[in-house]
Write a protein that holds these residues in place. Structure first.
Motif, PDB file in Angstrom:
ATOM      1  N   UNK A   1      -0.753  -3.674  -0.184  1.00  0.00           N
ATOM      2  CA  UNK A   1       0.330  -3.181  -1.028  1.00  0.00           C
ATOM      3  C   UNK A   1       0.174  -3.781  -2.417  1.00  0.00           C
ATOM      4  N   UNK A   2       0.469  -2.979  -3.419  1.00  0.00           N
ATOM      5  CA  UNK A   2       0.259  -3.396  -4.801  1.00  0.00           C
ATOM      6  C   UNK A   2       1.536  -3.237  -5.605  1.00  0.00           C
ATOM      7  N   UNK A   3       1.563  -3.933  -6.754  1.00  0.00           N
ATOM      8  CA  UNK A   3       2.695  -3.826  -7.667  1.00  0.00           C
ATOM      9  C   UNK A   3       2.444  -2.699  -8.663  1.00  0.00           C
ATOM     10  N   UNK A   4       3.494  -1.967  -9.016  1.00  0.00           N
ATOM     11  CA  UNK A   4       3.346  -0.977 -10.079  1.00  0.00           C
ATOM     12  C   UNK A   4       4.717  -0.598 -10.610  1.00  0.00           C
ATOM     13  N   UNK A   5       4.729   0.071 -11.757  1.00  0.00           N
ATOM     14  CA  UNK A   5       5.976   0.517 -12.369  1.00  0.00           C
ATOM     15  C   UNK A   5       5.950   2.024 -12.505  1.00  0.00           C
TER      16      UNK A   5
ATOM     17  N   UNK B   1      -7.564  16.009   9.526  1.00  0.00           N
ATOM     18  CA  UNK B   1      -7.320  17.302   8.874  1.00  0.00           C
ATOM     19  C   UNK B   1      -6.758  17.162   7.472  1.00  0.00           C
ATOM     20  N   UNK B   2      -5.847  16.228   7.261  1.00  0.00           N
ATOM     21  CA  UNK B   2      -5.240  16.069   5.935  1.00  0.00           C
ATOM     22  C   UNK B   2      -4.964  14.601   5.669  1.00  0.00           C
ATOM     23  N   UNK B   3      -4.887  14.261   4.402  1.00  0.00           N
ATOM     24  CA  UNK B   3      -4.397  12.954   4.002  1.00  0.00           C
ATOM     25  C   UNK B   3      -3.739  13.128   2.640  1.00  0.00           C
ATOM     26  N   UNK B   4      -2.859  12.234   2.313  1.00  0.00           N
ATOM     27  CA  UNK B   4      -2.176  12.367   1.028  1.00  0.00           C
ATOM     28  C   UNK B   4      -1.426  11.118   0.648  1.00  0.00           C
ATOM     29  N   UNK B   5      -1.167  10.990  -0.631  1.00  0.00           N
ATOM     30  CA  UNK B   5      -0.371   9.895  -1.177  1.00  0.00           C
ATOM     31  C   UNK B   5       0.709  10.510  -2.058  1.00  0.00           C
TER      32      UNK B   5
ATOM     33  N   UNK C   1       2.201   1.408  -1.737  1.00  0.00           N
ATOM     34  CA  UNK C   1       1.169   1.515  -0.720  1.00  0.00           C
ATOM     35  C   UNK C   1       0.135   2.537  -1.184  1.00  0.00           C
ATOM     36  N   UNK C   2      -0.927   2.675  -0.426  1.00  0.00           N
ATOM     37  CA  UNK C   2      -1.972   3.644  -0.757  1.00  0.00           C
ATOM     38  C   UNK C   2      -2.829   3.897   0.462  1.00  0.00           C
ATOM     39  N   UNK C   3      -3.789   4.766   0.324  1.00  0.00           N
ATOM     40  CA  UNK C   3      -4.622   5.152   1.452  1.00  0.00           C
ATOM     41  C   UNK C   3      -5.417   3.970   1.988  1.00  0.00           C
TER      42      UNK C   3
ATOM     43  N   UNK D   1      -7.328  14.846  20.817  1.00  0.00           N
ATOM     44  CA  UNK D   1      -6.311  14.003  20.196  1.00  0.00           C
ATOM     45  C   UNK D   1      -5.677  14.705  19.004  1.00  0.00           C
ATOM     46  N   UNK D   2      -4.350  14.570  18.914  1.00  0.00           N
ATOM     47  CA  UNK D   2      -3.569  15.073  17.793  1.00  0.00           C
ATOM     48  C   UNK D   2      -2.653  13.939  17.343  1.00  0.00           C
ATOM     49  N   UNK D   3      -2.447  13.790  16.055  1.00  0.00           N
ATOM     50  CA  UNK D   3      -1.553  12.723  15.662  1.00  0.00           C
ATOM     51  C   UNK D   3      -1.311  12.619  14.177  1.00  0.00           C
ATOM     52  N   UNK D   4      -0.587  11.559  13.824  1.00  0.00           N
ATOM     53  CA  UNK D   4      -0.108  11.395  12.461  1.00  0.00           C
ATOM     54  C   UNK D   4       0.185   9.929  12.241  1.00  0.00           C
ATOM     55  N   UNK D   5      -0.216   9.401  11.102  1.00  0.00           N
ATOM     56  CA  UNK D   5       0.214   8.067  10.679  1.00  0.00           C
ATOM     57  C   UNK D   5       0.824   8.186   9.295  1.00  0.00           C
ATOM     58  N   UNK D   6       1.842   7.391   9.072  1.00  0.00           N
ATOM     59  CA  UNK D   6       2.515   7.408   7.771  1.00  0.00           C
ATOM     60  C   UNK D   6       2.923   5.993   7.419  1.00  0.00           C
ATOM     61  N   UNK D   7       2.728   5.648   6.145  1.00  0.00           N
ATOM     62  CA  UNK D   7       3.177   4.351   5.653  1.00  0.00           C
ATOM     63  C   UNK D   7       3.922   4.561   4.344  1.00  0.00           C
ATOM     64  N   UNK D   8       5.103   4.009   4.276  1.00  0.00           N
ATOM     65  CA  UNK D   8       5.921   4.146   3.077  1.00  0.00           C
ATOM     66  C   UNK D   8       6.436   2.782   2.668  1.00  0.00           C
TER      67      UNK D   8
END
Length: 469
Positions: free
Chosen positions: A1-5, A48-52, A124-126, A150-157
């Motif tokens: 995890x990083x700092x940003x404005x 299949x997909x990824x995103x930020x 956060x980021x990829x 396998x099917x699935x999803x991970x998410x970080x916020x």
């Protein structure tokens, strides 16, 4: 995890200060939330997909004194510039001037500053998946070679929240929230299993271990037994216990209970605080500092409701026992509802822990000591049937297994069930130790921070057979 404005070189703190200075109300509370999220999705053993994503939202709560009390106007919107903040401030001030006096009016919380108020937002980021993604690739290879899909999803916020007020609040809180969820299917898609967990940073997520567990459950399902509806000796794993206990917590609001509208009501008027509602071994609690489930230690409220009040912004959130040794000891309430019930103020806490004194061992230990019964995986499509008893209904999903002689011998059909979580806390016969868990029904979007035991219910009501596969 990083700092940003946020963009345009404008810090969240400066947006807070600008809004407070711009408001023409008698008082003002400003809430700025900056969030980033990163996700991965996979299907058919392939990413299949990824995103930020990034978002910044500002809530303005304006307070205007008038004859009869204090009126409130609240407006929330996306804003990254002072001009955009001005629009929100003017709208909130106008809404406050035209509103009737607020029934939950109280003095605003006074001056308090957290030591990290001046710090930048956290992102956060990829890269949070640097270890998870390669392990997923290996899990895909293993699954494909063995005929699993396998099917699935991970998410970080990560959300950084800043709260400022004209009374001197300057509060900051950083909340990481993540989850891993994976469904495994046989190649013909007739047999499925699910595993999931909550996480703060993905250092504790092991996709290979998840695939091994899915493989084991799919093996259990190679034999199929069809059962009729009825009452069964049933083991609920921690994730299924979380599914129903979260609902019990959501419905534990003091106002509804005081007005005779819930299972926590003492009729015709009053609450059941002080009454025994569960087995004496049971404690249901929340603690903003609970290890691994940390959450905001102060109230953040952009609007008022039965369980939140904009006047309570910044109020300290303390560890709270909702049920202590089987006795209802608190309900979720604001300073306003506490005045009704004549009980201590117990604000909402964003985590939930169920402990059973004497509960030991694991889910597998409960299975090993069950002569004949069912093991559930998770519950879904949960809805309330009767608020007076908190009777819920829902479906089983992704694995109901037959237990015979302490071993899992087959998969069985899905069911519709009808149960009250309050009744379950009176009727369970055995409990495992409490472990961090993740609600399949509510964890993705609403409530991910829970720790629960597995519970064995000797007469769980499977009210009808479900056609769901």
């Amino acid at each position: 995890m990083t700092q940003h404005s946020p963009g345009h070189g404008v810090s969240p703190q400066s947006l807070v200060e600008h809004a407070l200075a711009a408001s023409m109300g008698d008082d003002c509370v400003v809430i700025v939330t900056e969030s980033t999220s990163a996700n991965l999705r996979w299907a058919n053993n392939t990413l299949t997909t990824n995103g930020v994503m990034h978002g910044l939202h500002v809530s303005i709560v304006s307070f205007v004194k008038q004859a009869g009390g204090v009126s409130v106007g609240s407006v929330t919107g996306s804003a990254t510039t002072q001009a955009e903040v001005n629009e929100l401030v003017h709208a909130a001030d106008a809404a406050a001037r035209s509103a009737a006096p607020a029934e939950d009016a109280n003095d605003l919380v006074g001056e308090r500053t957290t030591p990290d108020w001046a710090d930048e937002s956290v992102a956060t980021g990829i890269e949070v998946y640097d270890d998870v993604a390669p392990a997923l690739g290996e899990a895909f290879g293993r699954a494909g070679a063995a005929g699993r899909v396998l099917y699935g999803f991970v998410d970080h916020q990560v959300t950084t929240t800043y709260v400022g007020s004209t009374t001197g609040l300057r509060l900051r809180h950083v909340q990481p929230t993540g989850h891993f969820a994976c469904t495994g299917k046989t190649a013909d898609l007739t047999n499925s299993a699910w595993v999931g967990r909550a996480t703060r940073d993905f250092t504790d997520v092991d996709p290979l271990a998840a695939d091994e567990e899915l493989a084991r459950r799919l093996e259990w399902g190679r034999r199929r037994v069809d059962l009729e509806a009825g009452r069964y000796d049933t083991i609920l794993p921690p994730t299924a216990v979380a599914d129903v206990m979260i609902y019990a917590y959501w419905k534990a609001d003091a106002r509804s209970a005081w007005e005779g509208q819930s299972v926590y009501s003492r009729r015709p008027t009053g609450t059941r605080i002080g009454e025994d509602i569960a087995r004496p071994e049971v404690t249901l609690s929340s603690d903003p500092a609970y290890d691994g489930l940390q959450c905001a230690p102060f109230v953040v409220a952009s609007a008022s409701s039965n369980v939140t009040s904009v006047f309570d912004n910044g109020l300290e959130v303390a560890p709270t026992d909702w049920v202590r040794r089987g006795r209802l000891s608190a309900l979720r309430q604001t300073r306003h509802t506490a005045e009704m019930t004549k009980q201590p103020v117990t604000p909402v806490v964003d985590n939930l822990v169920l402990d059973v004194a004497g509960g030991t061992g694991s889910l597998q230990d409960l299975v090993a000591h069950t002569e004949r019964g069912l093991l559930l995986t998770c519950l879904w499509y949960i809805r309330e049937v009767d608020p007076q008893t908190l009777l819920l209904t829902g479906l089983t999903r992704d694995g109901v297994y037959l237990v015979e002689g302490g071993e899992i011998t087959a998969a069985v059909n899905n069911f519709r069930w009808n149960e009250s979580p309050v009744d379950l806390l009176r009727r369970f016969s055995h409990a495992s130790g409490t472990v961090p868990t993740f609600s399949r029904e509510w964890g993705d979007d609403f409530f991910s921070r829970t720790a629960m035991p597995a519970l064995r219910i000797p007469d769980f009501n499977m009210s009808s057979v479900s056609p769901a596969q």
